[in-house]
Design a protein around this motif. Structure first.
Motif, PDB file in Angstrom:
ATOM      1  N   GLU A 226      50.683  44.190  37.926  1.00  0.00           N
ATOM      2  CA  GLU A 226      51.278  43.823  36.641  1.00  0.00           C
ATOM      3  C   GLU A 226      51.520  42.321  36.543  1.00  0.00           C
ATOM      4  O   GLU A 226      51.520  41.755  35.447  1.00  0.00           O
ATOM      5  CB  GLU A 226      52.583  44.590  36.439  1.00  0.00           C
ATOM      6  N   ALA A 227      51.702  41.672  37.698  1.00  0.00           N
ATOM      7  CA  ALA A 227      51.920  40.224  37.709  1.00  0.00           C
ATOM      8  C   ALA A 227      50.613  39.440  37.707  1.00  0.00           C
ATOM      9  O   ALA A 227      50.636  38.205  37.680  1.00  0.00           O
ATOM     10  CB  ALA A 227      52.741  39.840  38.929  1.00  0.00           C
ATOM     11  N   GLY A 228      49.490  40.144  37.748  1.00  0.00           N
ATOM     12  CA  GLY A 228      48.194  39.471  37.754  1.00  0.00           C
ATOM     13  C   GLY A 228      47.684  39.094  39.130  1.00  0.00           C
ATOM     14  O   GLY A 228      46.705  38.342  39.253  1.00  0.00           O
ATOM     15  N   ASP A 229      48.341  39.598  40.193  1.00  0.00           N
ATOM     16  CA  ASP A 229      47.873  39.338  41.551  1.00  0.00           C
ATOM     17  C   ASP A 229      46.761  40.315  41.916  1.00  0.00           C
ATOM     18  O   ASP A 229      46.514  41.288  41.206  1.00  0.00           O
ATOM     19  CB  ASP A 229      49.027  39.467  42.548  1.00  0.00           C
ATOM     20  N   ALA A 230      46.129  40.050  43.056  1.00  0.00           N
ATOM     21  CA  ALA A 230      45.046  40.911  43.519  1.00  0.00           C
ATOM     22  C   ALA A 230      45.590  42.032  44.389  1.00  0.00           C
ATOM     23  O   ALA A 230      46.553  41.844  45.138  1.00  0.00           O
ATOM     24  CB  ALA A 230      44.021  40.096  44.306  1.00  0.00           C
ATOM     25  N   VAL A 231      44.969  43.197  44.293  1.00  0.00           N
ATOM     26  CA  VAL A 231      45.276  44.326  45.168  1.00  0.00           C
ATOM     27  C   VAL A 231      43.958  44.880  45.680  1.00  0.00           C
ATOM     28  O   VAL A 231      43.122  45.338  44.897  1.00  0.00           O
ATOM     29  CB  VAL A 231      46.066  45.422  44.433  1.00  0.00           C
ATOM     30  N   ALA A 232      43.767  44.790  46.999  1.00  0.00           N
ATOM     31  CA  ALA A 232      42.558  45.320  47.630  1.00  0.00           C
ATOM     32  C   ALA A 232      42.884  46.692  48.204  1.00  0.00           C
ATOM     33  O   ALA A 232      43.676  46.806  49.139  1.00  0.00           O
ATOM     34  CB  ALA A 232      42.063  44.375  48.716  1.00  0.00           C
ATOM     35  N   LEU A 233      42.289  47.704  47.627  1.00  0.00           N
ATOM     36  CA  LEU A 233      42.560  49.087  48.012  1.00  0.00           C
ATOM     37  C   LEU A 233      41.525  49.568  49.024  1.00  0.00           C
ATOM     38  O   LEU A 233      40.328  49.588  48.735  1.00  0.00           O
ATOM     39  CB  LEU A 233      42.508  50.001  46.789  1.00  0.00           C
TER      40      LEU A 233
END
Length: 332
Positions: free
Chosen positions: A255-262
């Motif tokens: 939601e903050a625009g950061d990256a999430v690598a799943l």
């Protein structure tokens, strides 16, 4: 746009395996990376590669692993070999990707994983000595900043460099679960404020060098909120190991625009490989569980294997990255 990437390590035992791994990541992934082939020796594994960057401190290789020597001057032979091997890998990268225009990722061991793994000159882990672990973290921050500058020089057209700081030992450090050298005791718990501050020195150095700091932890109970507070612009996880608090941190990051690598495909050869459609469906279910609109957050999503792939077959590594690449394209 959703990207696909890998965690870092590949199977193999020699330079040809590194060359093939580099060819695969450059040809297959939206976020290619500098592969690690730990089968080439201790200097090519995660800890050894990072020791080769920490030129402010001298270290050598002992039967129990890497150890700070407590001396100054020329680095020990094993440390020089680790640094030289990384330099050779970067030369190969420059030869094949000097004109690469897209994003690119490199990996380093984090300060707490180093402290929990590397020994002090007189024995036991750096983790046991408050001053030594500060010194190691600060030397790492300097080495990582120099590393980013070197990569940027070699990949002059790349506009986005990601530095993945690997912290598999961080949950154990916080829980007081790292064994002492004797194996009969455990090191004292490191409190969250110190853990955050120390990690923040390295992440800040990455950001100060003009790169994007991510933190990867594929251990259970990864302290993702602490990692974000320390300054991580990206979180990389094994999705199957993330608890409720971690899910909240991942949602907040997106939601903050950061990256999430799943991490959504097995790192080693599965009995039944997932299909592209199954991977896409799993990501959509996860987003729905968090109440997130895929159209609004897929720009920050990255798909990866659950962890490093040094223990997989070459065939599965190639197939898994192809599945991830196709799934990322479908999500985009």
């Amino acid at each position: 746009m959703t990207l696909a990437t890998g965690v870092g390590s590949f199977p193999g035992t020699d330079q040809r395996d590194f060359d093939e791994a580099l060819r695969v990541v450059l040809g297959e992934l939206g976020l290619p990376f500098l592969p690690e082939v730990p089968g080439r020796g201790a200097g090519a594994a995660m800890i050894g590669r990072t020791i080769g960057l920490v030129t402010e401190l001298d270290a050598d290789l002992q039967p129990a692993g890497w150890r700070l020597t407590g001396t100054s001057g020329a680095p020990a032979l094993d440390q020089r070999r680790a640094s030289s091997l990384l330099g050779q890998d970067l030369d190969t990268l420059e030869e094949h990707a000097a004109d690469h225009p897209g994003p690119f990722k490199v990996q380093v061991a984090g300060p707490w994983t180093l402290a929990a793994t590397v020994e002090r000159p007189r024995g036991d882990r750096v983790l046991a000595d408050h001053g030594a672990r500060r010194e190691l973290a600060q030397a790492l921050a300097m080495g990582v900043a120099d590393h980013v500058a070197d990569v940027r020089r070699r990949l002059s057209r790349t506009t986005r460099i990601v530095v993945q700081v690997d912290e598999p030992a961080l949950p154990a450090v916080l829980a007081g679960a790292v064994p002492t050298a004797s194996g009969f005791g455990r090191h004292r718990t490191v409190h969250p404020p110190e853990a955050s501050e120390t990690l923040g020195w390295v992440l800040g150095a990455v950001r100060g060098a003009g790169a994007e700091p991510w933190v990867h932890c594929c251990a259970p109970d990864a302290p993702l909120a602490l990692v974000r507070d320390a300054g991580a612009a990206g979180l990389a996880v094994d999705l199957s190991l993330v608890g409720a608090d971690g899910q909240d941190a991942l949602a907040a990051a997106l939601e903050a625009g950061d990256a999430v690598a799943l991490g959504v495909v097995p790192s080693t050869d599965p009995a039944v490989p997932p299909t592209e459609k199954e991977v896409v469906a799993a990501v959509h279910r996860w987003l729905d569980l968090l109440g997130l609109d895929p159209a609004q957050v897929t720009e920050g999503l990255v798909l990866s294997p659950t962890c490093g792939q040094a223990g997989a077959s070459s065939a599965w590594v190639k197939r898994s990255l192809a599945i991830l690449s196709s799934a990322a394209a479908s999500l985009s």
